[in-house]
Design a protein around this motif. Structure first.
Motif, short mmCIF file in Angstrom:
data_model
loop_
_atom_site.label_atom_id
_atom_site.label_comp_id
_atom_site.label_asym_id
_atom_site.label_seq_id
_atom_site.Cartn_x
_atom_site.Cartn_y
_atom_site.Cartn_z
N LEU A 1 0.84 -1.21 0.00
CA LEU A 1 0.00 0.00 0.00
C LEU A 1 0.87 1.26 0.00
N HIS A 2 1.99 1.22 0.71
CA HIS A 2 2.95 2.34 0.65
C HIS A 2 3.37 2.57 -0.80
N ASP A 3 3.76 1.47 -1.48
CA ASP A 3 4.24 1.58 -2.86
C ASP A 3 3.13 2.06 -3.79
N ALA A 4 1.89 1.60 -3.55
CA ALA A 4 0.78 2.00 -4.42
C ALA A 4 0.51 3.50 -4.30
N ILE A 5 0.62 4.03 -3.09
CA ILE A 5 0.42 5.48 -2.90
C ILE A 5 1.52 6.25 -3.62
N ARG A 6 2.75 5.75 -3.52
CA ARG A 6 3.86 6.40 -4.23
C ARG A 6 3.68 6.30 -5.74
N ALA A 7 3.09 5.19 -6.19
CA ALA A 7 2.92 4.97 -7.63
C ALA A 7 1.92 5.95 -8.25
N ILE A 8 1.00 6.48 -7.44
CA ILE A 8 0.01 7.42 -7.98
C ILE A 8 0.35 8.86 -7.62
N SER A 9 1.55 9.08 -7.08
CA SER A 9 2.01 10.42 -6.75
C SER A 9 1.98 11.28 -8.02
N PRO A 10 1.61 12.55 -7.98
CA PRO A 10 1.37 13.38 -6.79
C PRO A 10 -0.08 13.41 -6.31
N LEU A 11 -0.90 12.43 -6.65
CA LEU A 11 -2.28 12.44 -6.16
C LEU A 11 -2.28 12.48 -4.63
N PRO A 12 -2.98 13.45 -4.02
CA PRO A 12 -2.95 13.52 -2.56
C PRO A 12 -3.76 12.40 -1.89
N VAL A 13 -3.10 11.66 -1.03
CA VAL A 13 -3.73 10.61 -0.24
C VAL A 13 -3.61 11.00 1.22
N ILE A 14 -4.75 11.08 1.91
CA ILE A 14 -4.75 11.41 3.33
C ILE A 14 -5.00 10.13 4.12
N GLU A 15 -4.10 9.81 5.01
CA GLU A 15 -4.29 8.66 5.90
C GLU A 15 -5.31 9.04 6.99
N VAL A 16 -6.29 8.19 7.19
CA VAL A 16 -7.38 8.47 8.14
C VAL A 16 -7.49 7.34 9.16
N HIS A 17 -7.69 7.70 10.41
CA HIS A 17 -8.04 6.71 11.44
C HIS A 17 -9.13 7.29 12.34
N ILE A 18 -10.02 6.41 12.73
CA ILE A 18 -11.09 6.80 13.66
C ILE A 18 -10.48 7.01 15.05
N SER A 19 -9.67 6.06 15.47
CA SER A 19 -9.07 6.13 16.81
C SER A 19 -7.73 6.87 16.76
N ASN A 20 -7.26 7.28 17.93
CA ASN A 20 -5.93 7.88 18.03
C ASN A 20 -4.92 6.73 18.17
N VAL A 21 -4.36 6.32 17.04
CA VAL A 21 -3.49 5.14 17.04
C VAL A 21 -2.27 5.33 17.95
N HIS A 22 -1.89 6.58 18.19
CA HIS A 22 -0.71 6.85 19.03
C HIS A 22 -0.98 6.69 20.52
N ALA A 23 -2.26 6.64 20.87
CA ALA A 23 -2.64 6.44 22.27
C ALA A 23 -2.97 4.98 22.54
#
Ligand code: DQA
Length: 146
Positions: free
Chosen positions: A86-108
């Motif tokens: 998925l990292h590579d796929a996002i890079r492959a469609i650059s410069p299309l903006p992709v925003i990573e979204v999470h419902i929860s605060n993954v850092h907590a």
């Protein structure tokens, strides 16, 4: 002409509503889609909202977004923390903006959720606002694609 934004959802997000409501809240994915469609209409965006439990399907949809969309709001679920594809796929469609979204605060949460494979390829990350994270991502994409 209205721009199309893909809102892509990864594994287990079809279980929202039943799944760990103390973490993810009581809304179903259909409720979140309805909220995204309303926000999209208010922002003048066409929202194409999808969910898959399969990593390769998410790769295919990112490639499709590269052809058809102005941007992507992407909740990759647990693949966030594991997927080089998925990292590579996002890079492959650059410069299309992709925003990573999470419902929860993954850092907590657990330490294994602190690492994102997606974030270094994404335009930005929104997490911890419950289902409103998706709406914030749509607003960000509206500004980015103006
Ligand atoms: C999630 C967070 C991920 O760590 C988890 O695997 C999910 C949902 C979220 O939206 O908070 O499936 O992406």
């Amino acid at each position: 002409m209205s721009k199309t934004i893909f809102v892509l959802n990864g594994p287990n997000l079809n279980m929202l509503g039943k799944r760990e409501p103390g973490i993810y809240g009581g809304k179903t994915l259909a409720d979140i889609e309805a909220d995204c469609q309303k926000a999209g209409a208010d922002l003048g965006l066409i929202v194409d909202f999808r969910q898959s439990n399969h990593e390769g399907m998410l790769v295919d949809w990112l490639h499709e977004a590269g052809e058809k969309a102005a941007g992507v709001a992407f909740n990759a679920g647990a693949y966030t923390h594991t997927s080089v594809a998925l990292h590579d796929a996002i890079r492959a469609i650059s410069p299309l903006p992709v925003i990573e979204v999470h419902i929860s605060n993954v850092h907590a949460r657990e330490e294994f959720r602190h690492k994102s494979m997606i974030a270094p390829a994404a335009k930005g990350v929104i997490c911890g606002f419950g289902p409103h994270s998706y709406i914030l991502a749509l607003h960000a994409l509206k500004t980015l694609t103006q």
